[in-house]
Structure formats: C-alpha cells, structure tokens
Design a protein around this motif. Structure first.
Motif, short mmCIF file in Angstrom:
data_model
loop_
_atom_site.label_atom_id
_atom_site.label_comp_id
_atom_site.label_asym_id
_atom_site.label_seq_id
_atom_site.Cartn_x
_atom_site.Cartn_y
_atom_site.Cartn_z
N ALA A 94 0.98 -1.43 0.05
CA ALA A 94 0.01 -0.10 -0.09
C ALA A 94 0.85 1.27 0.03
O ALA A 94 0.40 2.24 -0.36
CB ALA A 94 -1.09 -0.01 1.17
N GLN A 95 1.95 1.17 0.58
CA GLN A 95 3.02 2.20 0.47
C GLN A 95 3.69 2.57 -0.89
O GLN A 95 4.22 1.68 -1.39
CB GLN A 95 3.91 2.15 1.59
CG GLN A 95 4.55 3.32 1.89
CD GLN A 95 5.77 3.34 2.88
OE1 GLN A 95 5.77 2.34 3.75
NE2 GLN A 95 6.39 4.25 3.25
N CYS A 96 3.24 3.56 -1.48
CA CYS A 96 3.69 3.79 -2.78
C CYS A 96 4.38 5.20 -2.92
O CYS A 96 4.73 5.67 -4.04
CB CYS A 96 2.54 3.64 -3.86
SG CYS A 96 1.40 4.87 -3.43
N PHE A 97 4.67 5.68 -1.76
CA PHE A 97 5.60 7.04 -1.83
C PHE A 97 6.54 6.94 -1.05
O PHE A 97 6.54 6.40 -0.16
CB PHE A 97 4.63 8.27 -1.40
CG PHE A 97 3.31 8.47 -2.13
CD1 PHE A 97 3.55 9.33 -3.47
CD2 PHE A 97 2.10 8.02 -1.67
CE1 PHE A 97 2.32 9.58 -4.11
CE2 PHE A 97 0.87 8.21 -2.47
CZ PHE A 97 1.16 9.08 -3.64
N GLU A 98 7.61 7.62 -1.24
CA GLU A 98 8.71 7.70 -0.52
C GLU A 98 9.20 9.26 -0.48
O GLU A 98 9.34 9.86 -1.43
CB GLU A 98 10.33 7.01 -1.37
CG GLU A 98 11.46 6.97 -0.39
CD GLU A 98 12.46 6.60 -1.29
OE1 GLU A 98 13.70 6.76 -0.93
OE2 GLU A 98 12.20 5.66 -2.08
N PHE A 99 9.32 9.57 0.94
CA PHE A 99 9.89 11.16 1.13
C PHE A 99 11.16 11.11 1.03
O PHE A 99 11.97 10.38 1.52
CB PHE A 99 9.17 11.75 2.63
CG PHE A 99 7.74 11.59 2.30
CD1 PHE A 99 7.03 12.65 1.83
CD2 PHE A 99 7.04 10.82 3.17
CE1 PHE A 99 5.72 12.75 1.86
CE2 PHE A 99 5.62 10.86 3.26
CZ PHE A 99 4.86 12.01 2.64
N ARG A 100 11.57 12.29 0.44
CA ARG A 100 12.86 12.63 0.17
C ARG A 100 13.00 14.19 0.45
O ARG A 100 12.15 14.97 -0.13
CB ARG A 100 13.63 12.32 -1.01
CG ARG A 100 13.68 10.78 -1.40
CD ARG A 100 14.43 10.78 -2.63
NE ARG A 100 14.75 9.50 -3.02
CZ ARG A 100 15.38 9.09 -4.10
NH1 ARG A 100 15.99 10.02 -4.92
NH2 ARG A 100 15.66 7.61 -4.26
N SER A 101 14.07 14.64 1.30
CA SER A 101 14.19 16.13 1.18
C SER A 101 14.98 16.44 0.00
O SER A 101 16.00 16.00 -0.18
CB SER A 101 14.86 16.45 2.61
OG SER A 101 15.47 17.96 2.38
N LEU A 102 14.55 17.49 -0.66
CA LEU A 102 15.07 18.03 -1.90
C LEU A 102 15.97 19.06 -1.54
O LEU A 102 16.86 19.44 -2.40
CB LEU A 102 13.93 18.51 -2.92
CG LEU A 102 13.43 17.41 -3.47
CD1 LEU A 102 12.27 18.26 -4.29
CD2 LEU A 102 13.84 16.41 -4.09
N ARG A 103 15.90 19.64 -0.11
CA ARG A 103 16.96 20.54 0.09
C ARG A 103 18.22 19.84 0.47
O ARG A 103 19.40 20.55 0.08
CB ARG A 103 16.35 21.15 1.63
CG ARG A 103 15.29 22.05 1.10
CD ARG A 103 14.89 22.78 2.63
NE ARG A 103 13.60 23.63 2.51
CZ ARG A 103 12.31 23.10 2.89
NH1 ARG A 103 12.36 22.17 3.80
NH2 ARG A 103 11.35 24.18 2.54
N LYS A 104 18.19 18.76 0.95
CA LYS A 104 19.81 17.88 1.06
C LYS A 104 20.19 17.28 -0.01
O LYS A 104 21.25 16.85 -0.09
CB LYS A 104 19.36 16.99 2.20
CG LYS A 104 18.87 17.72 3.49
CD LYS A 104 18.76 16.61 4.51
CE LYS A 104 18.25 17.03 5.93
NZ LYS A 104 17.73 16.07 6.81
N GLU A 105 19.34 17.22 -0.92
CA GLU A 105 19.79 16.09 -2.23
C GLU A 105 20.71 17.23 -3.11
O GLU A 105 20.17 18.34 -3.10
CB GLU A 105 18.50 15.63 -2.95
CG GLU A 105 17.83 14.72 -2.26
CD GLU A 105 18.82 13.64 -1.73
OE1 GLU A 105 19.69 12.88 -2.39
OE2 GLU A 105 18.49 12.86 -0.50
N GLU A 106 21.52 16.58 -4.11
CA GLU A 106 21.94 17.32 -5.06
C GLU A 106 21.12 17.40 -6.34
O GLU A 106 19.97 16.75 -6.31
CB GLU A 106 23.21 16.64 -5.41
CG GLU A 106 24.26 16.50 -4.42
CD GLU A 106 25.68 15.82 -4.85
OE1 GLU A 106 25.76 15.43 -6.07
OE2 GLU A 106 26.31 15.36 -3.99
N GLU A 107 21.42 18.34 -7.28
CA GLU A 107 20.68 18.63 -8.50
C GLU A 107 20.57 16.94 -9.22
O GLU A 107 19.33 17.20 -9.71
CB GLU A 107 21.37 19.59 -9.50
CG GLU A 107 20.37 19.93 -10.68
CD GLU A 107 21.26 21.13 -11.38
OE1 GLU A 107 20.95 20.97 -12.59
OE2 GLU A 107 22.27 21.73 -10.96
#
Length: 115
Positions: A94-107
């Motif tokens: 049922a879990q189809c989303f993964e949260f990622r912080s785009l502030r910490k990630e690279e381009e």
C-alpha cells in the motif's frame, strides 16, 4: 429568472456538444428549471450531445425530473483523496510514496526524483 440561471453555471461548448458544469450551488428547483430551459433552448438545436453535470447532493426527485426530460445517466464520479501526511503509516504494498528532502539532495538526485 431563467436567464439568470445560465449565468450561475459554466457552459463548455464544442463542435458537437454542450456541457453545463458547476451546478452545485443551484437549488433543486433551479436545477430543474435550468434543465428544462436547456432542453427547450433553440440556441442548442442540432447539437448532438447535451450534458448536465449533476452532483450527488441533489434530491432523487431532481435527478428523476432531469431523466424525464430525456437525459440518461452516463456515469458516476468518485473522488479519492490521499493524505500524504499519513503515507508513513501505510505498510507493505500500500505504501507507494517515498519522502525525500530535496533541500539536502544534489541537483542530479532532484532530477532523478522528478523524472
């Protein structure tokens, strides 16, 4: 009064169709009057498909009246909502989303996430 009803709704017109939308703020009596006027309006003579979107909040009497004018129920619309704040509580498939912080990630990671 009937001319005012046309102003309270939205008309979507195409080559072979006219659809009346945004009827939710009408009373049952106003929707019945609008439907009758729409059927009798010579402006739309020759239009193959006339449609009125009718929310489920209207009384059965009103939908019955509209059907009596020759309209047929085409389908029903269901709206489903997912509160993304509760996604973490889902488990398994049922879990189809993964949260990622785009502030910490690279381009590169950002582009991969939104690809």
């Amino acid at each position: 009064m009937q001319d005012r009803l046309y102003e309270k709704v939205k008309f979507v017109e195409g080559e072979n169709f006219v659809t009346i939308e945004d009827t939710r703020d009408l009373t049952d009596e106003e929707l019945q009057s609008l439907a009758f006027k729409f059927v009798k309006d010579p402006t739309y003579d020759g239009v193959e498909n006339r449609t009125i979107l009718v929310p489920s909040t209207f009384k059965e009497e009103t939908t019955g009246y509209i059907k009596g004018l020759g309209f047929k129920q085409h389908d029903e619309v269901y709206f489903f909502r997912c509160d993304l704040g509760e996604v973490g509580e889902m488990v398994g498939e049922a879990q189809c989303f993964e949260f990622r912080s785009l502030r910490k990630e690279e381009e590169v990671s950002f582009k991969e996430t939104w690809r």
